[in-house]
Write a protein that holds these residues in place. Structure first.
Motif, PDB file in Angstrom:
ATOM      1  N   TYR A 117       0.496  -1.109  -0.010  1.00 50.62           N
ATOM      2  CA  TYR A 117      -0.256  -0.299  -0.410  1.00 50.62           C
ATOM      3  C   TYR A 117       0.963   1.027   0.140  1.00 50.62           C
ATOM      4  O   TYR A 117       0.245   1.916  -0.743  1.00 50.62           O
ATOM      5  CB  TYR A 117      -1.223   0.104   1.657  1.00 50.62           C
ATOM      6  N   GLN A 118       2.007   0.927   0.765  1.00 49.90           N
ATOM      7  CA  GLN A 118       2.584   1.737   1.167  1.00 49.90           C
ATOM      8  C   GLN A 118       3.580   2.266  -0.476  1.00 49.90           C
ATOM      9  O   GLN A 118       4.127   3.886  -0.679  1.00 49.90           O
ATOM     10  CB  GLN A 118       3.292   2.589   2.360  1.00 49.90           C
ATOM     11  N   LEU A 119       3.993   1.988  -0.999  1.00 45.12           N
ATOM     12  CA  LEU A 119       5.306   1.478  -1.659  1.00 45.12           C
ATOM     13  C   LEU A 119       4.819   0.974  -3.142  1.00 45.12           C
ATOM     14  O   LEU A 119       4.993   2.053  -4.116  1.00 45.12           O
ATOM     15  CB  LEU A 119       6.618   0.547  -1.202  1.00 45.12           C
ATOM     16  N   ALA A 120       4.419   0.035  -3.543  1.00 40.66           N
ATOM     17  CA  ALA A 120       4.018  -0.269  -4.720  1.00 40.66           C
ATOM     18  C   ALA A 120       2.750   0.497  -4.931  1.00 40.66           C
ATOM     19  O   ALA A 120       2.909   0.588  -6.658  1.00 40.66           O
ATOM     20  CB  ALA A 120       3.961  -2.142  -4.893  1.00 40.66           C
ATOM     21  N   VAL A 121       2.491   0.542  -4.816  1.00 38.27           N
ATOM     22  CA  VAL A 121       0.914   1.359  -5.528  1.00 38.27           C
ATOM     23  C   VAL A 121       1.375   2.489  -5.684  1.00 38.27           C
ATOM     24  O   VAL A 121       0.781   3.240  -7.605  1.00 38.27           O
ATOM     25  CB  VAL A 121       0.081   0.969  -4.154  1.00 38.27           C
ATOM     26  N   PRO A 122       2.088   3.502  -5.262  1.00 41.53           N
ATOM     27  CA  PRO A 122       1.993   4.735  -5.863  1.00 41.53           C
ATOM     28  C   PRO A 122       3.305   4.713  -6.446  1.00 41.53           C
ATOM     29  O   PRO A 122       3.343   5.359  -8.202  1.00 41.53           O
ATOM     30  CB  PRO A 122       3.210   5.148  -4.855  1.00 41.53           C
ATOM     31  N   ALA A 172       9.637   2.126  18.558  1.00 43.23           N
ATOM     32  CA  ALA A 172      11.319   2.763  19.419  1.00 43.23           C
ATOM     33  C   ALA A 172      11.837   4.015  18.033  1.00 43.23           C
ATOM     34  O   ALA A 172      11.813   3.572  16.961  1.00 43.23           O
ATOM     35  CB  ALA A 172      12.034   1.342  19.240  1.00 43.23           C
ATOM     36  N   PRO A 173      13.160   4.557  18.401  1.00 44.63           N
ATOM     37  CA  PRO A 173      13.060   5.407  17.168  1.00 44.63           C
ATOM     38  C   PRO A 173      13.625   4.578  16.569  1.00 44.63           C
ATOM     39  O   PRO A 173      14.906   3.462  16.794  1.00 44.63           O
ATOM     40  CB  PRO A 173      14.024   6.909  18.236  1.00 44.63           C
ATOM     41  N   GLY A 174      14.542   5.728  15.274  1.00 43.82           N
ATOM     42  CA  GLY A 174      14.774   4.666  13.995  1.00 43.82           C
ATOM     43  C   GLY A 174      13.970   4.060  12.640  1.00 43.82           C
ATOM     44  O   GLY A 174      14.348   3.992  11.119  1.00 43.82           O
ATOM     45  N   ARG A 175      12.617   4.201  13.674  1.00 46.12           N
ATOM     46  CA  ARG A 175      11.692   3.721  11.781  1.00 46.12           C
ATOM     47  C   ARG A 175      10.255   3.775  11.916  1.00 46.12           C
ATOM     48  O   ARG A 175       9.900   4.160  13.354  1.00 46.12           O
ATOM     49  CB  ARG A 175      11.905   2.330  11.632  1.00 46.12           C
ATOM     50  N   THR A 176      10.141   4.465  10.360  1.00 47.98           N
ATOM     51  CA  THR A 176       8.811   5.217  10.691  1.00 47.98           C
ATOM     52  C   THR A 176       7.987   3.740  11.053  1.00 47.98           C
ATOM     53  O   THR A 176       8.067   2.749   9.941  1.00 47.98           O
ATOM     54  CB  THR A 176       8.185   5.450   9.164  1.00 47.98           C
ATOM     55  N   ASP A 177       6.596   4.350  11.282  1.00 47.38           N
ATOM     56  CA  ASP A 177       5.721   3.194  12.439  1.00 47.38           C
ATOM     57  C   ASP A 177       4.261   3.525  11.984  1.00 47.38           C
ATOM     58  O   ASP A 177       3.949   4.619  12.178  1.00 47.38           O
ATOM     59  CB  ASP A 177       5.888   2.815  13.413  1.00 47.38           C
ATOM     60  N   PHE A 178       4.213   2.377  11.251  1.00 48.12           N
ATOM     61  CA  PHE A 178       2.681   2.089  10.709  1.00 48.12           C
ATOM     62  C   PHE A 178       1.831   1.213  11.280  1.00 48.12           C
ATOM     63  O   PHE A 178       1.041   0.830  10.824  1.00 48.12           O
ATOM     64  CB  PHE A 178       2.329   1.844   9.032  1.00 48.12           C
TER      65      PHE A 178
END
Length: 415
Positions: free
Chosen positions: A316-321, A348-354
């Motif tokens: 949804y976030q990467l392949a669709v765009p 935890a800091p370090g990654r964008t979390d969905f």
């Protein structure tokens, strides 16, 4: 150097930019009847060849007249006009309407050029050929004018616009019978894993049903793409290579789930290295870190993680765009807004979390959002119970109850 770069993880924004910059439109232009064009992307601008409406017409059932004839009308001073004809939709009145006269008119019917207003029938009293009016209307009252909606030469829709149910009647009102659009993308889908079984089979110890392929194809069905289902491929290098080569010959896009981690039986990356190239692998997002993007000889490759939530989030976030860009569609930013988080969230800091959440309006009319519970990448019920992503920034840590967070409601693709 950020914590993500230090660990060799590409930030989400960089991954999106890399794909958008490296991909181009791959679909040829085709011509379709308007009745078959829903969901396709326009290959050319649509310019109006007509005025809509093409003539002045009535917005009400009532009586068309000269506004000046009723200038003295009031609650205590009614005025009567003589009825001299009728104008129905498709059957206009073609005579003259002298001062002191009016015509019966129906919604959508032509308003003669000599008349300048319409009074709705509920404000009139008919007695044979005499029509009584109590109120003085304004000039142009209840009249829809030539070109009020669209004018000749006006751009109606832009190249790259994906046709919706709102657009079809708009084009039909212009008499557009066919439209030039881009053909559908062809997308091959496969799952990789010895543990996977098809629906209807009996599970043995250590086996699970292949749910990812179904979630991927369900979402793809709303993208107006042609889906090629290649089924389940065993964790065997030769079988995976053969499947990838077959997919590459048939499709513009190849999507796999599973086999992109670092396990001994994860061969997707090795095959991609041999017969194609890897654009990037491992992202600073959660869930979905082992997402892979690359190219095969004739197609673009998206390697989704095997965990079911990770697979749908990265799709949804990467392949669709990315597929939208390949389809010629102009990208639109996702709708996002702030809401108050009702519970504490672990991050935890370090990654964008969905994280998966459920947003709503509270009693004061303000946006609030709740977690759907266990946020594990294998807990797909967290998706089923949610209506949005709670998007937690890459460098953000734990969220306390009452803090403001970013909410991204699911688009119609996920609803």
């Amino acid at each position: 150097m950020s914590c993500c770069n230090a660990k060799g993880l590409m930030p989400l924004s960089d991954a999106l930019e890399t794909m958008q910059n490296s991909l181009s439109k791959v679909c040829e232009k085709i011509t379709l009847p308007l009745s078959e064009a829903l969901g396709f992307t326009l290959a050319d601008n649509v310019i109006s060849s007509k005025n809509v409406p093409p003539f002045n017409n009535s917005a009400m059932d009532g009586y068309a007249l000269h506004a000046n004839d009723l200038a003295a009308a009031s609650e205590s001073n009614t005025i009567q006009l003589k009825l001299v004809g009728k104008s129905f939709a498709g059957s206009p009145f073609n005579g003259n309407v002298e001062a002191g006269s009016c015509i019966r008119i129906m919604t959508g019917a032509v308003v003669p050029d000599c008349l300048d207003c319409v009074v709705m029938q509920e404000q009139c009293l008919a007695d044979g050929e005499l029509i009584t009016f109590k109120h003085a209307p304004t000039v142009n009252n209840n009249v829809r004018f030539v070109g009020e909606d669209l004018k000749v030469g006006e751009q109606v829709l832009q190249q790259g616009h994906k046709l919706t149910p709102r657009d079809i009647p708009l084009l039909a009102s212009l008499g557009v019978a066919t439209v030039d659009v881009y053909r559908q993308l062809k997308v091959a889908v496969l799952s990789s894993g010895d543990e996977l079984r098809s629906l209807g089979e009996t599970l043995q110890q250590g086996e699970i049903y292949d749910s990812n392929r179904y979630s991927i194809m369900a979402l793809l069905s709303r993208l107006n793409v042609e889906v090629i289902d290649l089924g389940i491929i065993k964790d065997d290098y030769a079988l995976i290579k053969a499947a990838m080569l077959k997919a590459d010959q048939q499709a513009d896009v190849v999507i796999s789930s599973g086999g992109v981690s670092v396990g001994e039986a994860d061969f997707i990356k090795e095959v991609l290295n041999e017969i194609g190239e890897i654009g990037f692998w491992k992202l600073a997002i959660k869930p979905g870190k082992p997402f892979a993007f690359g190219r095969l000889p004739n197609s673009v490759f998206f390697g989704l993680p095997g965990n079911p939530v990770s697979a749908i989030v990265t799709l949804y976030q990467l392949a669709v765009p990315a597929m939208a860009k390949m389809s010629g569609e102009k990208l639109k930013p996702a709708l996002r807004f702030n809401a108050t988080c009702k519970e504490a969230l672990h991050k935890a800091p370090g990654r964008t979390d969905f994280q998966r959440g459920f947003y709503s309006l509270d009693e004061q009319g303000k946006w609030v959002v709740s977690t759907t519970g266990n946020q594990g990448s294998g807990v797909f019920s967290s998706m089923s119970r949610s209506n949005c992503f709670i998007v937690l920034e890459q460098d953000r840590g734990n969220v306390a109850a009452g803090e403001t967070v970013t909410v991204e409601p699911y688009s119609p693709l996920m609803d």
